[in-house]
Design a protein around this motif. Structure first.
Motif, short mmCIF file in Angstrom:
data_model
loop_
_atom_site.label_atom_id
_atom_site.label_comp_id
_atom_site.label_asym_id
_atom_site.label_seq_id
_atom_site.Cartn_x
_atom_site.Cartn_y
_atom_site.Cartn_z
N GLY A 1 -1.00 24.48 -4.83
CA GLY A 1 -1.43 25.63 -5.63
C GLY A 1 -0.37 26.03 -6.64
N GLN A 2 0.62 25.18 -6.84
CA GLN A 2 1.72 25.44 -7.78
C GLN A 2 1.76 24.32 -8.81
N ASP A 3 2.27 24.62 -9.97
CA ASP A 3 2.45 23.62 -11.02
C ASP A 3 3.58 22.68 -10.60
N ALA A 4 3.28 21.41 -10.44
CA ALA A 4 4.29 20.41 -10.06
C ALA A 4 4.63 19.48 -11.22
N ARG B 1 0.82 -1.23 0.00
CA ARG B 1 0.00 0.00 0.00
C ARG B 1 0.85 1.27 0.00
N CYS B 2 1.94 1.25 -0.73
CA CYS B 2 2.84 2.41 -0.84
C CYS B 2 2.28 3.38 -1.88
N ALA B 3 2.22 4.63 -1.53
CA ALA B 3 1.73 5.66 -2.47
C ALA B 3 2.59 5.73 -3.72
N MET B 4 3.88 5.44 -3.58
CA MET B 4 4.78 5.51 -4.73
C MET B 4 4.56 4.35 -5.69
N ALA B 5 3.92 3.29 -5.22
CA ALA B 5 3.68 2.11 -6.06
C ALA B 5 2.21 1.97 -6.45
N SER B 6 1.37 2.87 -5.97
CA SER B 6 -0.06 2.74 -6.28
C SER B 6 -0.62 3.98 -6.96
N ASN B 7 0.25 4.85 -7.42
CA ASN B 7 -0.14 6.04 -8.18
C ASN B 7 0.80 6.18 -9.37
N THR B 8 0.32 6.87 -10.40
CA THR B 8 1.20 7.20 -11.52
C THR B 8 1.93 8.50 -11.19
N GLU B 9 2.96 8.76 -11.95
CA GLU B 9 3.69 10.02 -11.80
C GLU B 9 2.73 11.20 -11.99
N GLU B 10 1.87 11.08 -12.99
CA GLU B 10 0.92 12.16 -13.27
C GLU B 10 -0.05 12.35 -12.10
N GLU B 11 -0.54 11.27 -11.51
CA GLU B 11 -1.46 11.38 -10.37
C GLU B 11 -0.79 12.08 -9.19
N ILE B 12 0.45 11.72 -8.91
CA ILE B 12 1.18 12.36 -7.81
C ILE B 12 1.38 13.85 -8.12
N ARG B 13 1.77 14.15 -9.34
CA ARG B 13 1.97 15.56 -9.72
C ARG B 13 0.67 16.36 -9.57
N GLU B 14 -0.44 15.77 -10.00
CA GLU B 14 -1.73 16.45 -9.88
C GLU B 14 -2.10 16.69 -8.41
N ARG B 15 -1.87 15.71 -7.57
CA ARG B 15 -2.19 15.86 -6.15
C ARG B 15 -1.31 16.93 -5.49
N ILE B 16 -0.02 16.94 -5.85
CA ILE B 16 0.90 17.95 -5.29
C ILE B 16 0.52 19.34 -5.82
N SER B 17 0.19 19.43 -7.09
CA SER B 17 -0.24 20.71 -7.67
C SER B 17 -1.48 21.24 -6.96
N ALA B 18 -2.46 20.36 -6.75
CA ALA B 18 -3.70 20.77 -6.08
C ALA B 18 -3.42 21.19 -4.64
#
Length: 164
Positions: free
Chosen positions: A111-114, A91-108
């Motif tokens: 409030g910055q483009d990640a 259940r590691c976040a790094m193994a259960s998300n795509t790079e794009e999903e992580i970037r979108e979550r960090i951006s949201a």
């Protein structure tokens, strides 16, 4: 300064019976553990060790990065390490998300483009573990006598499963 008062109070309690004063910094059990930064993991407790027994390197996903290799080289030559465990987890976040999903979550969240930041997501955890073990075993500065194992830690049961 008050933001850390609870932690400083806990530190004073910890220091009141501090037993590692004068400790030499050598891994007394000869162990190094590379694992994830996930707070559900107790690297020492999961293998029955205590402070002073092992060198611990933590990062997102528990990957063997150049920095982890640097720590392992130092550990094997200067700090008594002769066994290395690489331990990603379920259940590691790094193994259960795509790079794009992580970037979108960090951006949201920020409030910055990640979109420019890489986070090192892991498409296949066992394949990544296999590559990481090979990276250690073939490193010219890691002694061939060093025992290296790859494990997955189950965050729901506390059990380790050896894969390599």
């Amino acid at each position: 300064m008050a933001d850390f008062d609870d932690l400083l109070a806990a530190n004073r309690d910890f220091a009141s019976d501090f037993a590692l004063s004068g400790f030499d910094g050598v891994a007394h059990a000869g162990v190094a553990i590379v694992t994830c930064m996930d707070s559900r993991i107790d690297p020492l407790g999961m293998v029955g060790l205590k402070p002073g027994d092992a060198k611990i390197f933590r990062n997102p996903g528990g990957r063997v990065t150049p920095q982890a290799l640097e720590a392992l080289v130092l550990g094997t030559h200067l700090l008594g390490v002769d066994r290395i465990l690489v331990v990603p987890h379920t259940r590691c976040a790094m193994a259960s998300n795509t790079e794009e999903e992580i970037r979108e979550r960090i951006s949201a969240s920020s409030g910055q483009d990640a979109s420019w930041q890489t986070f090192g997501v892991i498409a296949d955890q066992i394949q990544a573990l296999t590559e990481d073990i090979a990276r250690i075993r073939t490193h010219p500065l890691i002694p061939t006598t060093t025992v290296v194992g790859g494990f997955v830690y189950d965050v729901d049961t506390g059990l380790l499963e050896q894969h390599l």
